[in-house]
Structure formats: C-alpha cells, structure tokens
Design a protein around this motif. Structure first.
Motif, PDB file in Angstrom:
ATOM      1  N   THR A 167       0.762  -1.185   0.074  1.00 57.40           N
ATOM      2  CA  THR A 167      -0.039  -0.135  -0.211  1.00 57.40           C
ATOM      3  C   THR A 167       1.011   1.163  -0.225  1.00 57.40           C
ATOM      4  O   THR A 167       0.294   2.229   0.264  1.00 57.40           O
ATOM      5  CB  THR A 167      -1.044   0.107   1.249  1.00 57.40           C
ATOM      6  OG1 THR A 167       0.031  -0.283   2.528  1.00 57.40           O
ATOM      7  CG2 THR A 167      -1.981  -1.096   0.957  1.00 57.40           C
ATOM      8  N   GLU A 170      -0.076   4.285  -2.303  1.00 56.00           N
ATOM      9  CA  GLU A 170      -1.321   5.075  -1.808  1.00 56.00           C
ATOM     10  C   GLU A 170      -1.069   5.879  -0.427  1.00 56.00           C
ATOM     11  O   GLU A 170      -1.357   7.029  -0.477  1.00 56.00           O
ATOM     12  CB  GLU A 170      -2.483   3.890  -1.493  1.00 56.00           C
ATOM     13  CG  GLU A 170      -3.154   3.123  -2.562  1.00 56.00           C
ATOM     14  CD  GLU A 170      -2.117   2.128  -3.203  1.00 56.00           C
ATOM     15  OE1 GLU A 170      -1.187   1.721  -2.524  1.00 56.00           O
ATOM     16  OE2 GLU A 170      -2.686   1.239  -4.028  1.00 56.00           O
ATOM     17  N   THR A 171      -0.081   5.166   0.281  1.00 61.79           N
ATOM     18  CA  THR A 171       0.284   6.105   1.292  1.00 61.79           C
ATOM     19  C   THR A 171       1.057   7.325   1.037  1.00 61.79           C
ATOM     20  O   THR A 171       0.810   8.470   1.322  1.00 61.79           O
ATOM     21  CB  THR A 171       1.434   5.248   2.123  1.00 61.79           C
ATOM     22  OG1 THR A 171       0.676   4.143   2.836  1.00 61.79           O
ATOM     23  CG2 THR A 171       2.095   6.052   3.266  1.00 61.79           C
ATOM     24  N   TYR A 174      -1.450   9.862  -0.339  1.00 65.83           N
ATOM     25  CA  TYR A 174      -2.233  10.222   0.353  1.00 65.83           C
ATOM     26  C   TYR A 174      -1.487  11.359   1.183  1.00 65.83           C
ATOM     27  O   TYR A 174      -2.044  12.647   1.527  1.00 65.83           O
ATOM     28  CB  TYR A 174      -2.530   9.233   1.637  1.00 65.83           C
ATOM     29  CG  TYR A 174      -3.124   9.932   2.901  1.00 65.83           C
ATOM     30  CD1 TYR A 174      -4.425  10.211   2.763  1.00 65.83           C
ATOM     31  CD2 TYR A 174      -2.460  10.167   3.984  1.00 65.83           C
ATOM     32  CE1 TYR A 174      -5.170  10.616   3.898  1.00 65.83           C
ATOM     33  CE2 TYR A 174      -2.899  10.733   5.167  1.00 65.83           C
ATOM     34  CZ  TYR A 174      -4.594  10.914   5.162  1.00 65.83           C
ATOM     35  OH  TYR A 174      -5.010  11.605   6.258  1.00 65.83           O
TER      36      TYR A 174
END
Length: 325
Positions: A167, A170-171, A174
C-alpha cells in the motif's frame, strides 16, 4: 542546504511507541537514563565550538524528553543555524506544544510515520488509535509552516517492510495530496538482531519490492514529489527500464543526500557511542560480496545490511560493469 556541518545528538533512548522494527523496545536500562541538562549543554557547546552549525535531535522520541524546549533554546542561544527534530509526532497533536517547540527555534521537523492506514500503523508501532494523533500533528506543523513560524517544510520518513509495501504508493499519494508533504524518505527495513522476534512480520525482499519501486519512481516524476530511498543498491535500480541510470540513481538514491557528519549518544559516557554513521554502516553493519569490487558504483554504494544477507544471500545483487552503462 547551505554550508552546514551537521551533528546528530541522541540525548536518550526512551520512546512512547514500540515499533516492531525498532530496537528501542530492547535497549538496556543504561541507555534509558536521563543525562543531566548541564552535561547535555556541555556536549552541545562542544560541537558548536568545533564549528558544527546544524544539530539534529532524535532517538528515540525527542518529544517526551522533559527538557526538550530548554535544549532547543540553548542550541539557538549558542548560534546553531539549523535545529532539526525527528519524531513520531504523537504529542504534537497538541498545537500549543508544537508551537512552543517551533518557537524555541526548531527549524525543521521530520515525522516518522509508516502508513496512512490505522490497521497498519497501529500494528507497526504497537500503539492503538494513535495514527489520528500523528495526522493532527502534521496539520499543526503545516499550519505553523504556512504562517511562517516553522522555517522549513515538513518531511516524513517511512520504514518500508512486509506489512506496508503493498500500500506504499497509496500512502505516498495520501501524504502528498491530502497532507501537502513533498519530501519523503523511504528506508528499506533493517532486520536488526535486536528485533529478531519480529523478522517474520517485517521481512521483505528487494525482489518483492521492485514493482513498487518502479511505481514510486513514476509518481515521483509525475507529481514532482521528492522521494529518496535508503539501502537500495544501484544494481537494484538497474532492474528498472531507464535510458539514463546515472540520472535515476542520482535523483533517488537517498544515501548521497545524508548530511550527518557525526553522531553521539549523549546519555552514555562511552567513546564507542561517538561515531560517523556512514563509516559505521560500511565498516560494521553492512556487507558486500567480493564481485562488488568490479561494480562502477563500488565507492558510492552503501551495500546491504548483514542480517539481510544472512537470510537471502547475494542472489539479487550483481555488479554493474562499464560495458553495461
């Protein structure tokens, strides 16, 4: 950075997290002792007198040290130009505390945070429900930067491991898109013998990480996010399609951006606890194979952690020869 000479002063090893990849949870009692403030000031002044003009405070979490504001104010008083803290930031969800530590003359803040998902962050840090507090702290420091109190933009560092790598893209997106962070360091997990009981949870191979390394490089270029990687060797970068490997490595290989000249663990009266981090990594903590001497990056590469080699050997690493460039 301008012409700065950097000292990293580790003033104790207590922490309010118990990260499964961090040795802090296993440090011996003598490393947890609180040094007298008068002694710390003596050590701070020593480095200023030696013409160090940038100081970094970390290990393990600086925010819980009872004299941290006084320490930073003293650093300013004796004319350190750059005063940096690395923190898990949980206590800085209190905006007044964040404001006080910045107004004491902290010029740069780097936050250790390893996911944007609570289930991952909480498992890695072994502290439940505190990701929310870290996110509030990020908002507080961003606010202080936006109003001109914090001098440099916030940065974060992430330990890449088995639990968060799938992930990780996505981190990064973000924290870039939602939290306005444009300076991110990714540290490939160190399988230290101090945390051997956690190896099963955190062990990650470079081969498994490679597809995500490619994606991270892509989003870094697409969005102009400054991403650097620690302990990823040049020969791993050569597994990525590129027309200019030197440019790729110079942009993303994090070790070349490391600025710390000297490290001291100031709460331990032991000369072995005063060292140059780059030298200690190369001479003690890391390893290379014999054929690495043929590699054109032999002198600039920082090699791999010894513990990683004990698990996976050298099968993923091959020297880069002149005729391959």
């Amino acid at each position: 950075m301008k012409n700065l000479r950097h000292i990293e002063l580790n003033i104790w090893k207590a922490c309010n997290n118990r990260c499964i990849f961090c040795m802090s949870k296993n440090v011996p009692p003598e490393m947890l002792k609180l040094a007298e403030i008068s002694y710390l000031k003596t050590r701070i002044k020593y480095y200023r007198d030696e013409w160090f003009n940038s100081i970094w405070y970390l290990w393990w979490d600086i925010s819980i040290h009872p004299k941290i504001i006084e320490i930073i104010k003293y650093s300013k008083k004796i004319w350190f130009e750059s005063i940096n803290i690395i923190t898990n930031a949980m206590l800085f969800d209190n905006c007044d505390f964040a404001k006080n530590i910045v107004e004491a003359w902290t010029t740069r803040v780097n936050i250790s945070i390893h996911s944007h998902l609570s289930k991952i962050e909480d498992h890695l840090t072994r502290v439940k429900w505190w990701l929310k507090r870290k996110l509030i702290a990020i908002d507080n420091f961003n606010y202080l930067y936006n109003i001109g109190v914090l001098k440099e933009h916030l940065s974060i560092n992430i330990v890449v491991n088995k639990l968060n790598y799938t992930t990780i893209v996505e981190t990064i997106l973000y924290y870039y898109k939602i939290k306005n962070i444009n300076d991110i360091r990714l540290n490939f997990v160190w399988l230290s013998n101090w945390v051997k009981e956690s190896w099963h949870d955190i062990t990650l191979t470079y081969t498994d990480f490679l597809p995500y390394l490619k994606k991270l490089i892509y989003i870094s270029i697409k969005y102009n996010i400054r991403i650097t990687f620690d302990t990823i060797t040049p020969c791993i970068f050569y597994k990525i399609d590129s027309i200019n490997y030197d440019k790729l490595i110079n942009k993303f290989l994090g070790e070349q951006f490391d600025v710390i000249d000297q490290i001291e663990h100031a709460n331990i009266d032991d000369e072995k606890e005063k060292f140059k981090w780059k030298d200690k990594k190369k001479n003690i903590l890391k390893i290379r194979k014999k054929t690495c001497k043929k590699c054109i990056y032999y002198n600039s590469c920082e090699w791999i952690w010894k513990e990683y080699n004990s698990l996976y050997w050298f099968n993923e690493f091959k020297p880069i020869l002149y005729d391959k460039v």
